[in-house]
Design an enzyme around this catalytic site. Sequence first.
Site, PDB file in Angstrom:
ATOM      1  N   ASP A 191      -3.953  18.975  24.800  1.00 38.87           N
ATOM      2  CA  ASP A 191      -3.675  17.646  24.235  1.00 38.87           C
ATOM      3  C   ASP A 191      -2.954  17.731  22.901  1.00 38.87           C
ATOM      4  OD1 ASP A 191      -5.920  18.657  23.012  1.00 38.87           O
ATOM      5  OD2 ASP A 191      -7.139  16.872  23.267  1.00 38.87           O
TER       6      ASP A 191
HETATM    7  C1  LAN Z   1     -12.220  21.345  18.754  1.00 35.73           C
HETATM    8  C2  LAN Z   1     -11.412  20.459  17.919  1.00 35.73           C
HETATM    9  C3  LAN Z   1     -10.287  19.803  18.578  1.00 35.73           C
HETATM   10  C4  LAN Z   1     -10.552  19.539  20.042  1.00 35.73           C
HETATM   11  C5  LAN Z   1      -9.602  18.483  20.654  1.00 35.73           C
HETATM   12  C6  LAN Z   1      -8.135  18.792  20.461  1.00 35.73           C
HETATM   13  C7  LAN Z   1      -9.870  17.127  20.013  1.00 35.73           C
HETATM   14  C8  LAN Z   1      -9.951  18.397  22.129  1.00 35.73           C
HETATM   15  O1  LAN Z   1      -9.273  17.336  22.728  1.00 35.73           O
HETATM   16  C9  LAN Z   1      -9.818  19.728  22.808  1.00 35.73           C
HETATM   17  C10 LAN Z   1     -10.804  20.725  22.205  1.00 35.73           C
HETATM   18  C11 LAN Z   1     -10.671  20.915  20.696  1.00 35.73           C
HETATM   19  C12 LAN Z   1      -9.501  21.823  20.455  1.00 35.73           C
HETATM   20  C13 LAN Z   1     -11.888  21.577  20.083  1.00 35.73           C
HETATM   21  C14 LAN Z   1     -12.696  22.557  20.846  1.00 35.73           C
HETATM   22  C15 LAN Z   1     -14.011  23.018  20.210  1.00 35.73           C
HETATM   23  C16 LAN Z   1     -13.919  23.189  18.708  1.00 35.73           C
HETATM   24  C17 LAN Z   1     -12.883  24.219  18.388  1.00 35.73           C
HETATM   25  C18 LAN Z   1     -13.507  21.822  18.144  1.00 35.73           C
HETATM   26  C19 LAN Z   1     -14.477  20.699  18.422  1.00 35.73           C
HETATM   27  C20 LAN Z   1     -13.608  22.080  16.666  1.00 35.73           C
HETATM   28  C21 LAN Z   1     -14.852  22.996  16.510  1.00 35.73           C
HETATM   29  C22 LAN Z   1     -15.200  23.510  17.922  1.00 35.73           C
HETATM   30  C23 LAN Z   1     -15.682  24.977  17.890  1.00 35.73           C
HETATM   31  C24 LAN Z   1     -16.166  25.379  19.251  1.00 35.73           C
HETATM   32  C25 LAN Z   1     -16.761  25.119  16.830  1.00 35.73           C
HETATM   33  C26 LAN Z   1     -17.370  26.466  16.757  1.00 35.73           C
HETATM   34  C27 LAN Z   1     -18.569  26.487  17.546  1.00 35.73           C
HETATM   35  C28 LAN Z   1     -18.718  27.179  18.680  1.00 35.73           C
HETATM   36  C29 LAN Z   1     -19.688  26.688  19.663  1.00 35.73           C
HETATM   37  C30 LAN Z   1     -17.971  28.431  18.971  1.00 35.73           C
END
Ligand code: LAN
Length: 742
Positions: free
Chosen positions: A465
């Site tokens: 996205d």
């Molecule tokens: C994110 C942030 C952005 C998010 C969007 C782009 C909004 C989404 O549409 C796709 C997935 C994604 C990229 C995403 C995946 C998981 C993340 C990276 C996070 C929510 C930000 C933090 C999270 C990450 C997994 C945090 C660390 C914790 C773990 C469990 C490894």
Amino acid sequence: MMYMPTEAQVSALWPQLDIPESGNKPFTDYSRWRLLVNDGGRHTWHYLQTDEECEKWPQNDVDKYWIGIPLNLPDLAKPKDALDAARNGYTFYKHLQSHDGHWAGEYGGPMFLLPGLVIGSYVSGMSFKEEERLEMIRYLLNHVNSEDGGWGIHIEGHSTVFGTALNYTALRILGVQANHPAAVRARETLHKLGGATGAPAWGKFWLAVLNVYDWAGVNPVPAELWLLPDWLPFHPHRWWIHTRTVYVPMSYLYGIRFKMHENDLIRALREELYPTNYYRIHWPSQRNNVCAADMYSPHTTVLDVMNSVLSMYEGCVIPPFRRAALARAYHLIILEDENTEYQTLGPVSKMMNLICRAHVEGPDSEAYKQHAIKRADFMWLGQEGMMMCGTNGSQLWDIGFITQALVETGLAKEEVNKESLSRALGWLDVCQIRENPKHYETSYRHTTKGAWPFSTKEQGYTVSDCTGEGLKAVLYLQNQVEGSEKIISDQRLFDAVDVMLTLQNPNGGFASYELVRGPKWLEWLNPAEVFGDIMIEFCYPECTTSVITSLSIFRKHYPDYRSADIEKTIKGAIKFLHKAQKAEGGWVGSWGICFTYATQFALESLSLVGENYSNSSHARRACRFLLAWQREDGGWGESYKSCEQGTWIQHENSQVVQTCWATMALMYAKYPDPEPIRKAVKLVIDRQLPDGSWPQEAIEGVFNKNCTISYPNFKFSFPIWMLGRAHHYLNELEEQAGQALI
Ligand code: LAN
């Protein structure tokens, strides 16, 4: 010889501090903090020591805003209409744009990240500047739950063992003494919850690394899975990318049973974290002991059986196998570090990789130095102190929305905004990933050439996205803003389209970073207890929409490029979206809270194929669902608990950002009655401050079902977007009504 800091080094690096009882007031001089923005959107906070330095590098509006120093901007003229309110919003928001064209921002929320930063640094012989330490402590004090003195998994969550044991430990390492009132209270709560033995797997892991929990109390994390053939359905390269990227260094540290040398603090923590005698704990029986307050995804029987078998294996590992597996895991760690310039995919793997590299290569190595430096990319100073962010920022995500908002509202055409938007386009140019990763197939990566990442190009991961929103932003800015230069070539836009077309799954949906690579049943093996749906990729309405809306805008400008593929992709995606709709009419959000978020996206998709309130039962059901939740005040408000439970849970108050999502959804569906939209517009204008900004309300984002995360820039992009669009939309409805009368 493996590296481990000596006791003397550690106590020199981490002296105890005298800390006030409350974190209300900054522990450092906030007028001395500066946000450095460089290298394609890199964010690092710096504390200036002297007045001369401060004079040379004055504090700007971006610095001030994010740390809560008033900007003292003049009141703007009261808006005459919704578009005027949107205009005021952007007049304010332009003050927060960085010189390089993007909008920096805080990305906090999770409360399990800072402890990883602190523990990882501590066991690797790294430290922080005193000002950073003081503000990290203040952040923790400010996010204590007032009822019981503990911490949750995120800033709005109830106290858990995960949150409390880890943040307590972080506080103590950072220099807070055990008799500090906050430490005393947190300890009490922790003991009431049963003590650190009830921590979930990731909590146990961090405590074991620090040597305040025994590895015998941790379920096996065997690196050997990496030796298995790739075609196996459960091979780790098929797992969700975050899970496997954390699993790699975790399996390494587990395999060598890494533990910090004992010292006074460690001995003290062993006393403090448990209500019973540490040395009498029967560790093997703690492996599956997880406090009820923490539990989100209980173990399945299959997982428990697998853990028992693996535990037996741990009793008789075959040394050459273990060595080969560890060597393989270490190799993958190096590849990941090199692919991301030591950022790694996210904050958890960042600190675990750092420990591995520090331990194996020592403090004189390049890896050690680079890892130490890149910690700063995740550290953010906010009003309440210094936190560790969920990624190294949300740069692309934020710029994607605000630029589209400006174009769709017509504000992009106004002369005063041209310079700001041309800088924004310049930043989007720099952020696009131009090559595949340095280590590509060898590290099981998906193609990246042409993609946009979530944060910066350096981090460098394709997100479906983010590529969609990045491409839309560029198409809008390059084609719909008069006089704008086409700095991003057609070929680069084709590359973006090509990546997205590689990402569609057989059911038509799009997942986050990669194709769904593994079978659904892998979820039965989810060992994390505190997160849901983490073992494999899933398809999301949000991601699916960003991709197909961008493809649809793209084909208007480039009708000849892969048009048949694009058509097929959009058709498949719409099928997926129809299927994903809940019986009540909404879509469940996985990355934003919650139904208002995903329903906005889904209806945007349906609008692409002409499905709206008047002709589609899907769109009609969705509108009715949303309208049923509109409140008296014209707004919408759902709690983050909606995401945990998959059913709408009201928030105490209506929320500006969610109100915008719901209203955008109604407009995508061409909802014919202006009244609900007018009421929502009024609410959003009423909440706007005289300088054009909106105050921060409840947290906006979520991940893995159970953890929230902040998107503070949403309170600008979505109100500006919604108000501007609503202005035109309501005018159109009025015109139509007028014509109908004639
Ligand atoms: C994110 C942030 C952005 C998010 C969007 C782009 C909004 C989404 O549409 C796709 C997935 C994604 C990229 C995403 C995946 C998981 C993340 C990276 C996070 C929510 C930000 C933090 C999270 C990450 C997994 C945090 C660390 C914790 C773990 C469990 C490894």
